[in-house]
Design an enzyme around this catalytic site. Sequence first.
Site, PDB file in Angstrom:
ATOM      1  CG  ASP A  11      -2.285   0.593   0.939  1.00 42.88           C
ATOM      2  OD1 ASP A  11      -2.400   1.387  -0.013  1.00 42.88           O
ATOM      3  OD2 ASP A  11      -3.239   0.278   1.678  1.00 42.88           O
ATOM      4  CG  ASP A  71      -9.059   2.094  -0.709  1.00 41.11           C
ATOM      5  OD1 ASP A  71      -8.492   1.002  -0.913  1.00 41.11           O
ATOM      6  OD2 ASP A  71      -8.499   3.051  -0.144  1.00 41.11           O
TER       7      ASP A  71
END
Length: 730
Positions: A459, A523
Amino acid sequence: MDPLHLRSAGTSLVISFDSGEAEVIHWGADLGATLPDLAILTAPVPHSAIDARVPAGLLPQASSSWRGRPGLRGHRITDGAAGLDFSSRLRTTSVTADGTTATIVQADGDTGISVESSLTLHDGGLLELRHTITNDGTAPFQVDELATVLPVAPDAVELLDLTGRWCRERHPQRRPIQQGTWVRTGRHGRTGHDSSLLFAAGTAGFGNRHGRVWATHLAWSGNHEQFADTLGDGRTMIGGSELLGPAEVILAPGCSYTTPALFAAYSDRGLDGITEAFYSWFRSRPHHVLPATATGLPAGKARPVVLNTWEAVYFDHNLDTLIELADSAADLGVERFVLDDGWFRGRRSDNAGLGDWYVDEALWPGGLTPLIEAVTSRGMEFGLWVEPEMVNLDSDIARAHPEWIVGPSAVAHKDGGRLPLEWRNQHVIDLVNPEAWQYIYDRVDALLAGNNISYLKWDQNRDLLEHGHGGRSSVHEQTLAAYRLFDELRKAHPGVEIESCSSGGARVDLGILERTDRIWGSDCNDALERQTIQRWTGAVVPPELVGSHIGPTTSHTTARTHDLSFRGITAMFGHFGMEWDVRKVQGRDREELRRLVALYKEHRDLIHSGRRVHADVSDDSLLLHGVVAGAPAAAGTTAALFALVSTRTSAAEEPGRIGIPGLEPDRHYRVEAVFPTAGDTDYSHTFTQTQPPAWLAEGATAGGKFLAEVGLPMPILNPEHALLLKFTAL
């Protein structure tokens, strides 16, 4: 010097050297093997203009009287005086070519600059172009911009690019091409949620399956610009460049700078033709992960069904709970279990712990081994979330090495230097600093060496704003250092797959995808939002590289509620997985979820190797997209899989007949609804009709040309529902 002609897959690139510089005469449709005398293309010279024809150079330059955006901006610094040698007169010194690749060198002895341009027209028609500038002089030369550009035909009158935000990445926008420059600038220090993955110019009204299109993509994960530049003489150039910060690239004598690659594709079959060119390139790479049955690659394997723990447990890491989750996942047919954020020292929320890449002994007294063994003993791979490029101030590493935190000041943070504002309570660790880079490498390397980890979810959760090293702008060097980190870890652990996640979809580009095995598209797991996000991500990136998960019934990011069938069909056309506490999925929902997993496994080889197809549907409340087998399918095999999607209510009472594109025109097919079916009472809420079309209930047989030209009457779907259709070759 003879013109250069590269040809591949219906595309030609022609470069002339008659003016002394390299000039792109044509990029577009294949011109055949024989070219005419290019003197026939000599343009007129208008009044009140330069008294010569102005070439549209491979590197447009003011010394040729180009009045548009220049290809090179820079200057020499001599004895403290800047701004010297600001305008080069580059002329061709050598050309080498072999039919699909070429290297062109242009130089200017007066300014002491040379540029080598490397061009490859790949087998599927995708053009790869990059420049390398070398300082041949005796004093430093500062590069402010080195752009890669290409001309488009005069009938390219519309521009399509993509924009977005967090949880709404890659949405299209269109505008007419007019005189002036349309610039898309990314100053995020990463690709950015709003960056344009695809930058396309095309003929009026070009669509999914019609029109001529010229499209580019800049393969770079840092600051960048993409642009269309239209001059008063009517010529339009499209291209891109790395957006360099103040004095980021100063070349000492003998040193060089290489641009990111510009990938470019031409299509006379609309946007789907552009997509085919990109997919062909991706899937031809030796390291590309594809189903072994589709490619024969020894390293290939089917993309495993994933369960990611984030929306199941968030930061609540408990071994017993996670083993229960693994049990439930294995029962559903999950093949990869990924432990998300919260496993390392001090990590109870997003306020602390980033940078301390040690397993938290308080949470995991036995390390990660008990969970890993529980996962692998159930037949699943184990994956782990990391965010190596970031740091919390509340962390042991930040307290020990505050000088490793990126900031705009030459004075380190520990000595009172100012830091950028926080983003998600975090800062960036300075990978340009060799000690910081080595620490991060060593920690991730130790995790992989000491644990049976098959997959990293990597990430990167903030923009790189006010990003500096030693008081100087350093996004360029940080991006290269991050690339080097990926490269070295992959070299040390070749069996580990890496996903690029960046606040969802904020780092999606071919630069990062050369170093990773998939990207996290967004997301947002809301299926309605994902329909658009995945369609436009998939314009460039093949579905096997795009993580697409079923989330909870009510979306975490939008609070929108969707049926499982809609969420599952949406996730099917990517690298399928779940981000959900599947322990709580019981009864009919569990059987439906198990059925969706089985459908993905049945069709993933086709989805991850076939041609992506998007119908041009006149009713904008409906989408029809799918995948068609890349080669003629054997009789009795699934030749195509399509999704019919209703995004909202339609103005019409019924959708009417919709053509099915992409099938072999002379082949016959049996078409049937796979999921849900009209006769299945459990899914009656999918439809809003008294009686379904005849073919929906019993299936039907028709030829590919009939299906494309006449089409099928489609069922009336309720808004935010979908139907999965299978076409079997006869």
